[in-house]
Design an enzyme around this catalytic site. Structure first.
Site, PDB file in Angstrom:
ATOM      1  N   LYS A   1       0.791  -1.191  -0.125  1.00 39.15           N
ATOM      2  CA  LYS A   1      -0.042   0.108  -0.114  1.00 39.15           C
ATOM      3  C   LYS A   1       0.852   1.043  -0.058  1.00 39.15           C
ATOM      4  O   LYS A   1       1.478   1.496   1.004  1.00 39.15           O
ATOM      5  CB  LYS A   1      -0.841   0.091   1.364  1.00 39.15           C
ATOM      6  CG  LYS A   1      -2.192   0.629   1.037  1.00 39.15           C
ATOM      7  CD  LYS A   1      -2.296   1.941   0.552  1.00 39.15           C
ATOM      8  CE  LYS A   1      -1.885   2.982   1.843  1.00 39.15           C
ATOM      9  NZ  LYS A   1      -1.758   4.572   1.043  1.00 39.15           N
TER      10      LYS A   1
ATOM     11  N   GLU B   1       8.921   1.407  11.165  1.00 46.95           N
ATOM     12  CA  GLU B   1      10.129   2.401  10.935  1.00 46.95           C
ATOM     13  C   GLU B   1       9.372   3.491  11.010  1.00 46.95           C
ATOM     14  O   GLU B   1       8.800   3.903  10.081  1.00 46.95           O
ATOM     15  CB  GLU B   1      10.693   2.126   9.531  1.00 46.95           C
ATOM     16  CG  GLU B   1      11.327   0.612   9.221  1.00 46.95           C
ATOM     17  CD  GLU B   1      12.654   0.601  10.068  1.00 46.95           C
ATOM     18  OE1 GLU B   1      13.205   1.622  10.540  1.00 46.95           O
ATOM     19  OE2 GLU B   1      13.155  -0.277  10.152  1.00 46.95           O
TER      20      GLU B   1
ATOM     21  N   CYS C   1      13.663  10.600   7.775  1.00 48.98           N
ATOM     22  CA  CYS C   1      13.355  10.295   9.293  1.00 48.98           C
ATOM     23  C   CYS C   1      14.775  10.366   9.798  1.00 48.98           C
ATOM     24  O   CYS C   1      14.912  10.734  11.119  1.00 48.98           O
ATOM     25  CB  CYS C   1      12.831   8.984   9.566  1.00 48.98           C
ATOM     26  SG  CYS C   1      13.822   7.725   8.184  1.00 48.98           S
TER      27      CYS C   1
ATOM     28  N   GLU D   1       9.320  16.651  14.325  1.00 49.84           N
ATOM     29  CA  GLU D   1      10.167  16.317  13.031  1.00 49.84           C
ATOM     30  C   GLU D   1      10.149  17.645  12.023  1.00 49.84           C
ATOM     31  O   GLU D   1       8.853  17.995  11.654  1.00 49.84           O
ATOM     32  CB  GLU D   1       9.763  15.278  12.193  1.00 49.84           C
ATOM     33  CG  GLU D   1      10.321  13.834  12.831  1.00 49.84           C
ATOM     34  CD  GLU D   1       9.836  12.711  12.001  1.00 49.84           C
ATOM     35  OE1 GLU D   1       8.310  12.576  11.769  1.00 49.84           O
ATOM     36  OE2 GLU D   1      10.811  12.108  11.179  1.00 49.84           O
TER      37      GLU D   1
HETATM   38  P1  NAP Z   1       2.194   8.452   7.404  1.00 51.12           P
HETATM   39  O1  NAP Z   1       1.245   9.499   7.207  1.00 51.12           O
HETATM   40  O2  NAP Z   1       2.157   7.813   8.533  1.00 51.12           O
HETATM   41  O3  NAP Z   1       1.837   7.788   6.196  1.00 51.12           O
HETATM   42  C1  NAP Z   1       2.581   6.570   5.754  1.00 51.12           C
HETATM   43  C2  NAP Z   1       1.850   5.405   5.010  1.00 51.12           C
HETATM   44  O4  NAP Z   1       0.642   5.139   5.924  1.00 51.12           O
HETATM   45  C3  NAP Z   1       1.235   5.902   3.871  1.00 51.12           C
HETATM   46  O5  NAP Z   1       0.860   4.937   2.896  1.00 51.12           O
HETATM   47  C4  NAP Z   1      -0.206   6.342   4.357  1.00 51.12           C
HETATM   48  O6  NAP Z   1      -1.244   6.232   3.182  1.00 51.12           O
HETATM   49  C5  NAP Z   1      -0.709   5.286   5.395  1.00 51.12           C
HETATM   50  N1  NAP Z   1      -1.534   5.605   6.177  1.00 51.12           N
HETATM   51  C6  NAP Z   1      -1.983   6.852   6.680  1.00 51.12           C
HETATM   52  N2  NAP Z   1      -2.982   6.639   7.995  1.00 51.12           N
HETATM   53  C7  NAP Z   1      -3.143   5.288   7.880  1.00 51.12           C
HETATM   54  C8  NAP Z   1      -3.832   4.149   8.655  1.00 51.12           C
HETATM   55  N3  NAP Z   1      -4.823   4.933   9.614  1.00 51.12           N
HETATM   56  N4  NAP Z   1      -4.003   3.021   8.581  1.00 51.12           N
HETATM   57  C9  NAP Z   1      -2.951   2.537   7.518  1.00 51.12           C
HETATM   58  N5  NAP Z   1      -2.204   3.170   6.802  1.00 51.12           N
HETATM   59  C10 NAP Z   1      -2.180   4.388   6.862  1.00 51.12           C
HETATM   60  O7  NAP Z   1       3.634   9.104   6.955  1.00 51.12           O
HETATM   61  P2  NAP Z   1       4.000  10.043   5.757  1.00 51.12           P
HETATM   62  O8  NAP Z   1       3.690  11.548   5.994  1.00 51.12           O
HETATM   63  O9  NAP Z   1       3.980   9.603   4.464  1.00 51.12           O
HETATM   64  O10 NAP Z   1       5.887   9.790   6.140  1.00 51.12           O
HETATM   65  C11 NAP Z   1       6.440  10.563   6.810  1.00 51.12           C
HETATM   66  C12 NAP Z   1       6.714  10.053   8.135  1.00 51.12           C
HETATM   67  O11 NAP Z   1       7.516   8.684   7.644  1.00 51.12           O
HETATM   68  C13 NAP Z   1       7.689  10.881   9.002  1.00 51.12           C
HETATM   69  O12 NAP Z   1       7.588  10.621  10.157  1.00 51.12           O
HETATM   70  C14 NAP Z   1       9.095  10.018   9.044  1.00 51.12           C
HETATM   71  O13 NAP Z   1       9.822  10.149   9.873  1.00 51.12           O
HETATM   72  C15 NAP Z   1       8.726   8.465   8.674  1.00 51.12           C
HETATM   73  N6  NAP Z   1       9.602   7.640   7.957  1.00 51.12           N
HETATM   74  C16 NAP Z   1      10.454   7.052   8.688  1.00 51.12           C
HETATM   75  C17 NAP Z   1      11.261   6.086   8.042  1.00 51.12           C
HETATM   76  C18 NAP Z   1      12.018   4.969   8.950  1.00 51.12           C
HETATM   77  O14 NAP Z   1      12.726   4.350   8.394  1.00 51.12           O
HETATM   78  N7  NAP Z   1      11.930   4.851  10.396  1.00 51.12           N
HETATM   79  C19 NAP Z   1      11.666   6.223   6.807  1.00 51.12           C
HETATM   80  C20 NAP Z   1      10.929   7.187   6.052  1.00 51.12           C
HETATM   81  C21 NAP Z   1      10.010   7.979   6.570  1.00 51.12           C
HETATM   82  P3  NAP Z   1      -1.803   7.692   2.832  1.00 51.12           P
HETATM   83  O15 NAP Z   1      -0.705   8.248   2.033  1.00 51.12           O
HETATM   84  O16 NAP Z   1      -2.915   7.299   1.597  1.00 51.12           O
HETATM   85  O17 NAP Z   1      -2.455   8.345   3.780  1.00 51.12           O
END
Ligand code: NAP
Length: 478
Positions: A175, A251, A285, A382
């Site tokens: 997804k 992650e 991140c 962040e």
């Molecule tokens: P996000 O809002 O948490 O979304 C990540 C994924 O989860 C997207 O595919 C999103 O889909 C989906 N999602 C959102 N709400 C959901 C729910 N209730 N149930 C299931 N899936 C759901 O994160 P982001 O804004 O895309 O990415 C930024 C974040 O990722 C930052 O906090 C960053 O630190 C973190 N990150 C961490 C790492 C690591 O390796 N630790 C690496 C990269 C990024 P939709 O797009 O359709 O909402």
């Protein structure tokens, strides 16, 4: 844009969504619509699980060498098309060409690394100390894995999961983030050509992420959920995974400290911060979020770093010479602008940038803030953008305590001229990864991941394969 980039990929076929709905994917550099993509539903999610279930027995039964060779072919084909992949990353995510190529190379390496690791999954044979029974321990593919990825690395956050999952013998449903689903869809022809059978990988773009992922986690066929994204969503998925006790790999977010000790090489530390802060224009991140410089070095360090930041050129990521592309969306840009205004209003000094440009496009310039006060919001959350928030410190113990004062624990950076000081500080930092005199830690051969609220499990290295395997032990009367 090829036609297939606006469909779902299920059981080896390109399909429209069950309800016929679509959603827009924007180019963040000019806010135009690149294309529309089928909006997957719960019914589509169930079709993905049906396909993954049918494909699992034969994929899991393939020899590790065969699975490894499929991944190795995927790596070779991928590398031939890497320019196209990088261009698509820039188009849908906004990052500059150099960042996109950097990501694309990193992403491809997970096919190569796990092609090599597929054949290195060994168990062991031992003797039970009391009974004398033989203990035979082996790793088996865990089963169907649901992979949920974020928008900041549209290719790499997918391949970092797909590589080990396929190497282990799992079948997957991906997804991708709704902002950036195209790159993941563009990997499909590469994987098909490499010999990945229908149903082994299924791709489900969907704006109803909570509903489709929730429905899959409620289905007992799913054995692994591997998520990269925010801590907030990670928590929700852990709750959802609890009902069927699905194995989680998380992650999550970070709030990385970047510590420059009094004996550091100022030039090397400033260059390291350019990587730790500006790679992916800060949308990482791993991005340095709290920069702590020893008070004796404040002036030369801030000057050296600001001079480097001032040379960066902001613009459309597809144009040659652009260093800093567009941020992914208006929300991200506005949050960054809010952080800067908040810090300045509380007393931070703007050394560079700090002014939000008018559109079109979601741009924010490279910004350096010095003398950032402790109560600035950007030190707690962040920043996820090209803004460096600098503070000072005077004492080694004090800085370890300040660096650890966060619920996150993904990565920390330390610059020092004394390796024993560096190792002493590193060991006391509560972070899953440390960059010691380096501004970059990500490496396919190393276990990437965090402690505390930055996550559970590891991606990359030997450890990444274990996330998609279950240990089985047979107690045998010899
Ligand atoms: P996000 O809002 O948490 O979304 C990540 C994924 O989860 C997207 O595919 C999103 O889909 C989906 N999602 C959102 N709400 C959901 C729910 N209730 N149930 C299931 N899936 C759901 O994160 P982001 O804004 O895309 O990415 C930024 C974040 O990722 C930052 O906090 C960053 O630190 C973190 N990150 C961490 C790492 C690591 O390796 N630790 C690496 C990269 C990024 P939709 O797009 O359709 O909402």
């Amino acid at each position: 844009m090829p036609d297939f980039l606006n469909k779902l990929y299920i059981g080896g076929e390109w399909r429209d969504g069950d309800n016929g709905k679509v959603f827009d994917v924007l180019n963040p550099a000019d806010e135009t619509v690149l294309t529309t993509v089928a909006d997957g539903t719960v019914e589509d999610a169930m079709a993905c699980l049906d396909a993954a279930e049918s494909a699992f027995p034969s994929w899991a039964a393939r020899s590790p060498r065969e699975r490894g060779e499929v991944l190795r072919r995927a790596f070779d084909i991928y590398m031939e098309r890497i320019e196209d992949i990088a261009r698509l990353i820039t188009l849908e995510n906004g990052k500059a060409g150099a960042d996109a190529i950097g990501e694309a190379k990193y992403a491809g390496e997970f096919f190569r690394w796990y092609a090599e690791e597929a054949v290195r999954s060994v168990g062991y044979l031992g003797m039970a100390p009391s009974s004398g029974a033989r203990l035979m321990v082996q790793q088996k593919p865990a089963g169907i894995a649901v992979l949920v990825t974020p928008w900041n690395y549209p290719a790499a956050m997918g391949t970092r999961k797909i590589g080990p999952a396929l190497a282990a013998g799992c079948t997957v449903v991906v997804k991708p983030a709704s902002e950036t689903p195209l790159t993941m869809l563009a990997l499909v022809p590469i994987l098909e050509e490499a010999g990945v059978p229908p149903g082994v990988i299924n791709i489900l773009p969907s704006r109803s992420s909570g509903a489709v992922v929730g429905a899959m986690l409620a289905d007992r066929r799913v054995r692994v959920v591997s998520f990269t994204g925010s801590t907030e969503v990670g928590r929700k998925l852990l709750h959802a995974a609890a009902d069927n006790v699905v194995k989680p790999a998380m992650e999550l977010g970070g709030n990385a400290p970047f510590i420059v000790c009094h004996d550091a090489d100022v030039e090397a530390a400033a260059e390291g911060l350019m990587v730790a802060k500006m790679r992916n224009l800060g949308e990482a991140c791993t991005a340095a979020n709290r920069i702590y410089v020893h008070e004796n070095l404040e002036e030369p360090f801030v000057d050296a770093f600001t001079a480097k930041m001032a040379k960066l050129k902001m613009g459309d990521g597809l144009k040659t010479g652009t260093d800093v592309g567009a941020l992914v969306n208006a929300e991200t840009r506005d949050k960054i602008d809010h952080f800067v205004r908040d810090a300045v209003q509380k007393g931070a000094k703007v050394k560079l940038g700090g002014i939000r440009p008018n559109g079109p496009g979601f741009f924010y310039p490279p910004t350096v803030l010095a003398e950032v006060p402790d109560n600035a919001e950007c030190l707690r959350d962040e920043i996820f953008g090209p803004v460096a928030a600098i503070q000072t410190f005077s004492d080694e113990n004090e800085i370890i305590e300040r660096a650890n004062d966060t619920e996150y624990g993904l990565v920390a950076y330390v610059y020092t001229g004394d390796m024993s000081r560096g190792l002493r500080i590193s060991e006391q930092l509560e972070f899953g990864m440390i960059g010691l005199n380096r501004g970059l830690v990500s490496d396919p051969a190393a276990p990437f991941g965090g402690v505390k609220q930055s996550g559970l499990g590891r991606e990359g290295g030997k450890e990444g394969l274990l996330e998609f395997q279950e240990t089985q032990y047979i107690s045998a009367e010899w």
